[in-house]
Every structure is written in C-alpha cells, then in structure tokens.
Design a protein around this motif. Structure first.
Motif: not given
Lengths: 114, 117
Positions: A36, A38, A44, A88, A90, A106, A109
């Motif tokens: 995902y 963000q 997300l 960001l 994930f 976690a 970035r």
C-alpha cells in the motif's frame, strides 16, 4: 505468528532511476502479501498483492513486486521513479484465522529527488 | 479498486465531548470493516474489527467503552470516540474488506484527523 519487516526507514532515489523498497515476511504456510502507499494526510491506497501464481506481480502506477519464497521477501520495484512517487509505503501480510486482518510493516518513506 | 469514504475528514472538538466518524464502502459490500489509528510517522495500529450485525472485536489494550463501534449495514461502520481527551488526537483510518476468499483485499478510507483541545 506472522510478521513483516521493512528494514529501511527511508529510501532516496533520483528521478528516472529504478527504485526498490524492501520487505521481508515471516509466516507459517503460504503468504498473502500486499503493498500500500500513503500520501500525506491520506489513507492507504492499494498497489498490488501476491496470492499465488507468478512471482512477479504488477500493480498500479507502474509498480511491481517480486515474491521470493527462498528469501521470504516481497520487494516493491519500479523501473523509473517519479517525483510524484514520493510517499510512505507499507508492506503487509494477511494473518489467517479470525477476520484475516492485515499485519503491517513499519513503513518506508520514499523520497524521489528531481 | 473499491472505494471507501470517511466522514468527516477533519474534526476539532473540546475535551470531554464525543465524536462520531463514519466509514462507508461506496461500491462494494463490506461484511467486515477495520478501524486503525496512526500516530505521526508511524505505522497503522489496528484498533478493532467491525462486523455487520455483531459486536466488534477489539485489539488488546483498546478500550471498547471509549471507542464505540457500530456496523449497522453492509456499507456503513461508525467509530465514536466517547469523552475525548487530547491524547485521543490522532489520524483514524478505516478499511473495508472485499469478499472473495483468498482474493479478498482491504481498501482504505482517506482517514479522519481528530484534534481534541
């Protein structure tokens, strides 16, 4: 227990260069893996997933990820980074049982520089 | 992909008041929805799993009486932060899970930023 690790807090890439965002997982059984993205102050967005089949999964916005069972990795890649890819990222693995909730890493970035 | 909306996108409230956040799946039915909390520069923390027509399942450490969840229909789940305090200020994100066996995927809402003064 299932877990996901994203070893890099931040990845810096020059625009036009290839990018890789790393993810490793630990599961018992076959993993269901997700990426995902963000953007600031947003939820997300789903990029891609691996359930079964080809190890190379293609997703949205030119992203792809390679599932490597022997290395328990699911790295996100893109051949040519754009400044707009800065966000960001994930990685997540689906847990089994209950409601199949996602277990997230976690986050990493990504900063793409002009 | 499937679309999930959240309302409001941003809310500021006084300490002690209650705030309701709505999560809607717009183009699919979500038997299961999830509520997450995200602190700055951190990953998502799952708070609870919301199931249509039944009680929510809360993660360890999450107060069910403080974070009330109602999943009244296949397209709507609500999270109510009761008697909010400044430490409840955070970014709350919901997701809806599509059906489809092993192909099921979670789609996320845009998030709600809560600031408690």
């Amino acid at each position: 227990a299932q877990s996901v690790a994203q070893p890099e807090d931040q990845v810096n890439v020059a625009e036009g260069n290839p990018l890789t965002v790393k993810c490793t997982y630990s599961v018992s059984g076959n993993p269901y893996l997700f990426w995902y993205v963000q953007y600031p102050n947003r939820g997300l967005q789903f990029l891609l997933k691996y359930i079964t089949g080809d190890n190379l999964v293609k997703g949205s916005y030119g992203f792809e990820a390679e599932f490597n069972k022997s290395q328990t990795s699911f790295h996100l890649k893109k051949p040519s980074a754009l400044v707009s890819d800065s966000a960001l990222y994930f990685c997540a693995v689906r847990s089994f049982g209950g409601y199949n909730k996602l277990i997230f890493g976690a986050g990493t970035r990504l900063a793409v520089h002009p | 992909g499937a679309v999930v909306s959240q309302h409001p996108s941003r809310v500021i409230c006084k300490s002690g008041t209650s705030v309701k956040i709505e999560c809607r799946s717009l183009d699919f039915q979500a038997t299961t929805m999830f509520w997450y909390r995200q602190f700055p520069k951190q990953s998502l923390m799952l708070m609870a799993t919301s199931n249509e027509g039944s009680k929510a399942t809360y993660e360890q450490g999450v107060e069910k009486d403080k974070f009330l969840i109602n999943h009244a229909s296949l397209t709507l789940s609500t999270l109510t932060v009761t008697s909010a305090h400044p430490e409840d200020s955070s970014f709350y994100i919901c997701s809806g899970k599509t059906s489809g066996g092993h192909q099921e995927t979670q789609y996320f809402g845009p998030g709600t930023r809560l600031l408690v003064l």
